[in-house]
Design an enzyme around this catalytic site. Structure first.
Site, PDB file in Angstrom:
ATOM      1  N   LYS A  11       0.819  -1.214   0.000  1.00  0.00           N
ATOM      2  CA  LYS A  11       0.000   0.000   0.000  1.00  0.00           C
ATOM      3  C   LYS A  11       0.859   1.274   0.000  1.00  0.00           C
ATOM      4  O   LYS A  11       2.065   1.223   0.258  1.00  0.00           O
ATOM      5  CB  LYS A  11      -0.934  -0.037   1.213  1.00  0.00           C
ATOM      6  CG  LYS A  11      -1.954  -1.183   1.170  1.00  0.00           C
ATOM      7  CD  LYS A  11      -2.929  -1.125   2.356  1.00  0.00           C
ATOM      8  CE  LYS A  11      -3.980  -2.219   2.279  1.00  0.00           C
ATOM      9  NZ  LYS A  11      -4.960  -2.125   3.392  1.00  0.00           N
ATOM     10  N   PHE A  59     -15.426   3.727   7.047  1.00  0.00           N
ATOM     11  CA  PHE A  59     -14.071   4.151   6.667  1.00  0.00           C
ATOM     12  C   PHE A  59     -13.837   4.101   5.160  1.00  0.00           C
ATOM     13  O   PHE A  59     -12.711   4.320   4.703  1.00  0.00           O
ATOM     14  CB  PHE A  59     -13.021   3.296   7.385  1.00  0.00           C
ATOM     15  CG  PHE A  59     -13.165   1.811   7.159  1.00  0.00           C
ATOM     16  CD1 PHE A  59     -12.695   1.201   6.000  1.00  0.00           C
ATOM     17  CD2 PHE A  59     -13.795   1.006   8.118  1.00  0.00           C
ATOM     18  CE1 PHE A  59     -12.831  -0.164   5.793  1.00  0.00           C
ATOM     19  CE2 PHE A  59     -13.937  -0.365   7.910  1.00  0.00           C
ATOM     20  CZ  PHE A  59     -13.453  -0.949   6.746  1.00  0.00           C
ATOM     21  N   ARG A  87      -2.009 -14.294   4.290  1.00  0.00           N
ATOM     22  CA  ARG A  87      -2.732 -13.638   5.396  1.00  0.00           C
ATOM     23  C   ARG A  87      -1.979 -13.822   6.710  1.00  0.00           C
ATOM     24  O   ARG A  87      -1.940 -12.928   7.546  1.00  0.00           O
ATOM     25  CB  ARG A  87      -4.151 -14.201   5.530  1.00  0.00           C
ATOM     26  CG  ARG A  87      -5.098 -13.922   4.367  1.00  0.00           C
ATOM     27  CD  ARG A  87      -5.530 -12.491   4.255  1.00  0.00           C
ATOM     28  NE  ARG A  87      -6.266 -12.002   5.390  1.00  0.00           N
ATOM     29  CZ  ARG A  87      -6.969 -10.859   5.393  1.00  0.00           C
ATOM     30  NH1 ARG A  87      -7.047 -10.110   4.297  1.00  0.00           N
ATOM     31  NH2 ARG A  87      -7.593 -10.444   6.467  1.00  0.00           N
ATOM     32  N   THR A  93      -5.350  -7.085  10.733  1.00  0.00           N
ATOM     33  CA  THR A  93      -5.657  -5.785  10.109  1.00  0.00           C
ATOM     34  C   THR A  93      -5.119  -4.630  10.952  1.00  0.00           C
ATOM     35  O   THR A  93      -4.533  -3.686  10.417  1.00  0.00           O
ATOM     36  CB  THR A  93      -7.185  -5.639   9.956  1.00  0.00           C
ATOM     37  OG1 THR A  93      -7.689  -6.789   9.266  1.00  0.00           O
ATOM     38  CG2 THR A  93      -7.546  -4.384   9.190  1.00  0.00           C
ATOM     39  N   ARG A 104       2.523  -6.464   9.017  1.00  0.00           N
ATOM     40  CA  ARG A 104       1.808  -5.327   9.605  1.00  0.00           C
ATOM     41  C   ARG A 104       2.390  -4.943  10.970  1.00  0.00           C
ATOM     42  O   ARG A 104       2.434  -3.754  11.313  1.00  0.00           O
ATOM     43  CB  ARG A 104       0.319  -5.629   9.684  1.00  0.00           C
ATOM     44  CG  ARG A 104      -0.351  -5.486   8.288  1.00  0.00           C
ATOM     45  CD  ARG A 104      -1.709  -6.088   8.250  1.00  0.00           C
ATOM     46  NE  ARG A 104      -2.495  -5.631   7.094  1.00  0.00           N
ATOM     47  CZ  ARG A 104      -3.664  -6.151   6.765  1.00  0.00           C
ATOM     48  NH1 ARG A 104      -4.175  -7.149   7.466  1.00  0.00           N
ATOM     49  NH2 ARG A 104      -4.313  -5.692   5.703  1.00  0.00           N
ATOM     50  N   ASN A 114      -2.082   0.238   6.781  1.00  0.00           N
ATOM     51  CA  ASN A 114      -1.549  -1.018   7.330  1.00  0.00           C
ATOM     52  C   ASN A 114      -0.692  -1.806   6.334  1.00  0.00           C
ATOM     53  O   ASN A 114      -0.613  -3.023   6.403  1.00  0.00           O
ATOM     54  CB  ASN A 114      -2.685  -1.858   7.918  1.00  0.00           C
ATOM     55  CG  ASN A 114      -3.741  -2.203   6.898  1.00  0.00           C
ATOM     56  OD1 ASN A 114      -3.595  -1.876   5.719  1.00  0.00           O
ATOM     57  ND2 ASN A 114      -4.788  -2.868   7.324  1.00  0.00           N
ATOM     58  N   HIS A 117      -2.225  -5.330   1.469  1.00  0.00           N
ATOM     59  CA  HIS A 117      -3.496  -6.034   1.241  1.00  0.00           C
ATOM     60  C   HIS A 117      -3.175  -7.460   0.821  1.00  0.00           C
ATOM     61  O   HIS A 117      -2.215  -7.690   0.075  1.00  0.00           O
ATOM     62  CB  HIS A 117      -4.294  -5.366   0.116  1.00  0.00           C
ATOM     63  CG  HIS A 117      -5.436  -6.216  -0.375  1.00  0.00           C
ATOM     64  ND1 HIS A 117      -6.660  -6.211   0.245  1.00  0.00           N
ATOM     65  CD2 HIS A 117      -5.504  -7.139  -1.373  1.00  0.00           C
ATOM     66  CE1 HIS A 117      -7.440  -7.104  -0.370  1.00  0.00           C
ATOM     67  NE2 HIS A 117      -6.761  -7.673  -1.352  1.00  0.00           N
TER      68      HIS A 117
HETATM   69  P1  ADP Z   1      -7.980  -6.717   5.750  1.00  0.00           P
HETATM   70  O1  ADP Z   1      -7.180  -5.788   4.864  1.00  0.00           O
HETATM   71  O2  ADP Z   1      -7.147  -7.246   6.890  1.00  0.00           O
HETATM   72  O3  ADP Z   1      -8.674  -7.823   4.986  1.00  0.00           O
HETATM   73  P2  ADP Z   1     -10.603  -5.448   6.011  1.00  0.00           P
HETATM   74  O4  ADP Z   1     -11.012  -6.221   4.810  1.00  0.00           O
HETATM   75  O5  ADP Z   1     -11.449  -5.509   7.231  1.00  0.00           O
HETATM   76  O6  ADP Z   1      -9.103  -5.820   6.457  1.00  0.00           O
HETATM   77  O7  ADP Z   1     -10.481  -3.900   5.642  1.00  0.00           O
HETATM   78  C1  ADP Z   1      -9.912  -3.512   4.396  1.00  0.00           C
HETATM   79  C2  ADP Z   1      -8.982  -2.339   4.660  1.00  0.00           C
HETATM   80  O8  ADP Z   1      -9.745  -1.219   5.110  1.00  0.00           O
HETATM   81  C3  ADP Z   1      -7.943  -2.552   5.762  1.00  0.00           C
HETATM   82  O9  ADP Z   1      -6.807  -3.270   5.344  1.00  0.00           O
HETATM   83  C4  ADP Z   1      -7.616  -1.127   6.151  1.00  0.00           C
HETATM   84  O10 ADP Z   1      -6.731  -0.504   5.218  1.00  0.00           O
HETATM   85  C5  ADP Z   1      -8.983  -0.463   6.054  1.00  0.00           C
HETATM   86  N1  ADP Z   1      -9.691  -0.472   7.342  1.00  0.00           N
HETATM   87  C6  ADP Z   1     -10.244  -1.558   7.956  1.00  0.00           C
HETATM   88  N2  ADP Z   1     -10.803  -1.214   9.132  1.00  0.00           N
HETATM   89  C7  ADP Z   1     -10.599   0.127   9.265  1.00  0.00           C
HETATM   90  C8  ADP Z   1     -10.956   1.088  10.265  1.00  0.00           C
HETATM   91  N3  ADP Z   1     -11.620   0.749  11.369  1.00  0.00           N
HETATM   92  N4  ADP Z   1     -10.591   2.377  10.059  1.00  0.00           N
HETATM   93  C9  ADP Z   1      -9.925   2.744   8.935  1.00  0.00           C
HETATM   94  N5  ADP Z   1      -9.558   1.900   7.953  1.00  0.00           N
HETATM   95  C10 ADP Z   1      -9.899   0.604   8.107  1.00  0.00           C
HETATM   96 MG    MG Z   2     -10.257  -7.816   3.683  1.00  0.00          MG
END
Ligand code: ADP
Ligand code: MG
Length: 139
Positions: A11, A59, A87, A93, A104, A114, A117
């Protein structure tokens, strides 16, 4: 176990922080093969399309703005159990909850910014790979 392909995105925060090489090193050390790679900058439409599944989340706007603010490195990773394996090395996350040694934990600064992806299922991996590598037969 089956050989799978998964989508990785380094990212904008990690690219800004000069962590492309460090993250690719962790990926390769985990035994995942890098099968395709592109560096690109998403515009908000492309970022919003990729994260369309999250469009009702509070978000979403912040996520689209973040993902389109600078270049990213998109790649296809291949290996046994690649979706779950990536993962696992990404970590949770929220970096505050990520295990020691994960990408991360090492390189993310917040739950939003973070560093990486990774596809969360084989089906989403196929969709994500087709989104960024439409010309490819990989995946
Ligand atoms: P992951 O990337 O671990 O699969 P999610 O699919 O839940 O996580 O969320 C997608 C992306 O959205 C996250 O990687 C992060 O960049 C962003 N995100 C998730 N939760 C939040 C939050 N509470 N506030 C801001 N950004 C968020
Ligand atoms: Mg996701």
């Amino acid at each position: 176990m089956a050989i799978e392909s998964t989508l990785s995105i380094i990212k904008p925060d990690a690219v800004e922080n000069n962590k492309i090489g460090a993250i690719l090193n962790l990926i390769e050390e985990a035994g995942l093969k890098i099968r395709a790679m592109r560096m690109l900058k998403m515009n908000p439409e492309v970022a919003g399309g990729f994260y369309a599944v999250h469009k009702e989340r509070p978000f979403f706007g912040e996520l689209v703005e973040f993902m389109s603010r600078g270049p990213v490195v998109v790649s296809v990773l291949e290996g046994e159990n690649a979706v779950a394996k990536y993962r696992e090395i990404m970590g949770a996350t929220n970096p505050a909850e990520a295990a020691e040694g994960t990408i991360r934990k090492l390189y993310a600064s917040s739950i939003g910014e973070n560093a990486v992806h990774g596809s969360d299922s084989l089906e989403n991996a196929k969709i994500g790979i087709a989104y960024f590598f439409p010309e490819s037969e990989i995946g």
